[in-house]
Scaffold this motif. Structure first.
Motif, PDB file in Angstrom:
ATOM      1  N   LEU A 186     -23.996 -70.635  40.862  1.00 37.24           N
ATOM      2  CA  LEU A 186     -24.755 -71.858  41.123  1.00 37.24           C
ATOM      3  C   LEU A 186     -25.898 -72.070  40.147  1.00 37.24           C
ATOM      4  CD1 LEU A 186     -24.960 -71.777  45.033  1.00 37.24           C
ATOM      5  CD2 LEU A 186     -24.018 -73.653  43.665  1.00 37.24           C
ATOM      6  N   GLY A 187     -26.703 -71.041  39.920  1.00 37.70           N
ATOM      7  CA  GLY A 187     -27.872 -71.202  39.059  1.00 37.70           C
ATOM      8  C   GLY A 187     -27.520 -71.565  37.631  1.00 37.70           C
ATOM      9  N   TRP A 188     -26.389 -71.060  37.157  1.00 34.25           N
ATOM     10  CA  TRP A 188     -25.991 -71.348  35.783  1.00 34.25           C
ATOM     11  C   TRP A 188     -25.527 -72.794  35.613  1.00 34.25           C
ATOM     12  CZ3 TRP A 188     -27.174 -69.291  31.412  1.00 34.25           C
ATOM     13  CH2 TRP A 188     -27.580 -67.952  31.369  1.00 34.25           C
ATOM     14  N   VAL A 189     -24.761 -73.299  36.572  1.00 37.99           N
ATOM     15  CA  VAL A 189     -24.321 -74.701  36.476  1.00 37.99           C
ATOM     16  C   VAL A 189     -25.524 -75.619  36.638  1.00 37.99           C
ATOM     17  CG1 VAL A 189     -22.838 -76.468  37.470  1.00 37.99           C
ATOM     18  CG2 VAL A 189     -22.006 -74.114  37.291  1.00 37.99           C
ATOM     19  N   ARG A 190     -26.407 -75.275  37.559  1.00 35.54           N
ATOM     20  CA  ARG A 190     -27.636 -76.062  37.732  1.00 35.54           C
ATOM     21  C   ARG A 190     -28.439 -76.080  36.441  1.00 35.54           C
ATOM     22  NH1 ARG A 190     -32.896 -74.153  39.129  1.00 35.54           N
ATOM     23  NH2 ARG A 190     -34.207 -75.715  40.177  1.00 35.54           N
ATOM     24  N   ASN A 191     -28.556 -74.945  35.784  1.00 34.75           N
ATOM     25  CA  ASN A 191     -29.341 -74.856  34.563  1.00 34.75           C
ATOM     26  C   ASN A 191     -28.702 -75.653  33.425  1.00 34.75           C
ATOM     27  OD1 ASN A 191     -31.846 -73.262  34.223  1.00 34.75           O
ATOM     28  ND2 ASN A 191     -30.864 -72.577  32.338  1.00 34.75           N
ATOM     29  N   LEU A 192     -27.389 -75.631  33.379  1.00 35.38           N
ATOM     30  CA  LEU A 192     -26.679 -76.332  32.306  1.00 35.38           C
ATOM     31  C   LEU A 192     -27.035 -77.808  32.281  1.00 35.38           C
ATOM     32  CD1 LEU A 192     -24.375 -76.144  30.100  1.00 35.38           C
ATOM     33  CD2 LEU A 192     -22.849 -76.939  31.911  1.00 35.38           C
ATOM     34  N   ILE A 193     -27.009 -78.433  33.454  1.00 35.85           N
ATOM     35  CA  ILE A 193     -27.251 -79.877  33.503  1.00 35.85           C
ATOM     36  C   ILE A 193     -28.718 -80.213  33.734  1.00 35.85           C
ATOM     37  CG2 ILE A 193     -24.911 -80.299  34.303  1.00 35.85           C
ATOM     38  CD1 ILE A 193     -26.040 -80.766  37.108  1.00 35.85           C
ATOM     39  N   GLY A 194     -29.511 -79.211  34.123  1.00 35.73           N
ATOM     40  CA  GLY A 194     -30.934 -79.437  34.363  1.00 35.73           C
ATOM     41  C   GLY A 194     -31.772 -78.979  33.195  1.00 35.73           C
ATOM     42  N   PHE A 195     -32.169 -77.737  33.217  1.00 32.33           N
ATOM     43  CA  PHE A 195     -33.081 -77.204  32.205  1.00 32.33           C
ATOM     44  C   PHE A 195     -32.528 -77.323  30.787  1.00 32.33           C
ATOM     45  CE2 PHE A 195     -34.920 -73.475  29.914  1.00 32.33           C
ATOM     46  CZ  PHE A 195     -36.231 -73.910  29.895  1.00 32.33           C
ATOM     47  N   TYR A 196     -31.238 -77.072  30.615  1.00 34.32           N
ATOM     48  CA  TYR A 196     -30.640 -77.176  29.281  1.00 34.32           C
ATOM     49  C   TYR A 196     -30.360 -78.612  28.871  1.00 34.32           C
ATOM     50  CZ  TYR A 196     -29.794 -72.101  29.245  1.00 34.32           C
ATOM     51  OH  TYR A 196     -29.937 -70.733  29.253  1.00 34.32           O
TER      52      TYR A 196
END
Length: 233
Positions: A186-196
């Motif tokens: 979850l955190g990685w997909v969230r980061n992909l479209i959010g922080f990244y």
């Protein structure tokens, strides 16, 4: 009271509650796997913020716990046979905490290994590829004139999203009920479209099942709490 003085990391980050699991982390996609898991299973723990921008993971105290110099890591004062256990690598920690509590990892052998398989998929593919895309899309790599590295990671990240999209057809979670496979990812997909800020470049709008899965996961109260632990100063 439990004595953790034999572990050098406690000299740099003293345990106020040495009877609790000590979490050494930062709310990054890897770090939040463990904080989310701890929130989900309800174990008592004490979080310690490790500031990677100050190279704190490369000091001797942290390296004594994780020689690879990466967060997260834990120190469980009540490990196997009642002895303290120090553990690093987020995937290993997830499996350990699941087995310790009997939660988020099926006792059925086939489902258990299927779940671990998807945890390894995140560890070996999702994390490294999304992380490289983040570097080449948002950070120093974005200034490279040669865009072939960025494009390679865009293509591979999109392919991996496609793997998740196919897997989620007809199911709410990656393996049966919500499990450590979802916690890991979850955190990685969230980061992909959010922080990244890479949602557009990977065409995230094309992956409706992944988007719905992410929304379900982020709606969980334990996930919401875990995403902000340890609290940043």
């Amino acid at each position: 009271m439990t004595d953790l003085s034999a572990f050098p990391i406690t000299q740099r980050w003293p345990a106020q509650h040495p009877d609790r699991i000590q979490l050494y982390s930062l709310p990054t996609p890897n770090g939040v796997k463990v904080s989310i898991m701890l929130e989900e299973v309800g174990l008592a723990y004490e979080p310690h913020l490790i500031d990677i921008t100050k190279n704190e993971t490369w000091g001797p105290e942290f390296l004594s716990l994780n020689p690879n110099g990466k967060i997260p890591a834990i120190l469980d004062p009540n490990g196997p046979n009642g002895k303290p256990l120090a553990l690093f690598e987020s995937g290993a920690i997830l499996i350990y905490l699941a087995e310790k509590t009997g939660k988020l990892l099926s006792a059925d052998p086939a489902t258990r290994y299927e779940t671990i398989q998807w945890v390894m998929f995140q560890m070996g593919a999702i994390g490294p590829m999304f992380g490289q895309l983040g570097f080449f899309h948002k950070f120093a790599g974005k200034d490279y004139e040669d865009k072939r590295p960025r494009d390679r990671y865009v293509a591979e990240s999109r392919r991996l999203l496609g793997v998740l999209e196919t897997r989620l057809e007809g199911r709410d979670w990656l393996v049966g009920d919500y499990s450590i496979a979802d916690v890991a990812t979850l955190g990685w997909v969230r980061n992909l479209i959010g922080f990244y800020e890479a949602g557009e470049i990977v065409g995230f709008a094309d992956f409706s099942r992944v988007a719905a899965w992410l929304e379900r996961g982020l709606a969980r109260p334990a996930v919401q709490r875990g995403l902000n632990i340890p609290a940043r100063d």
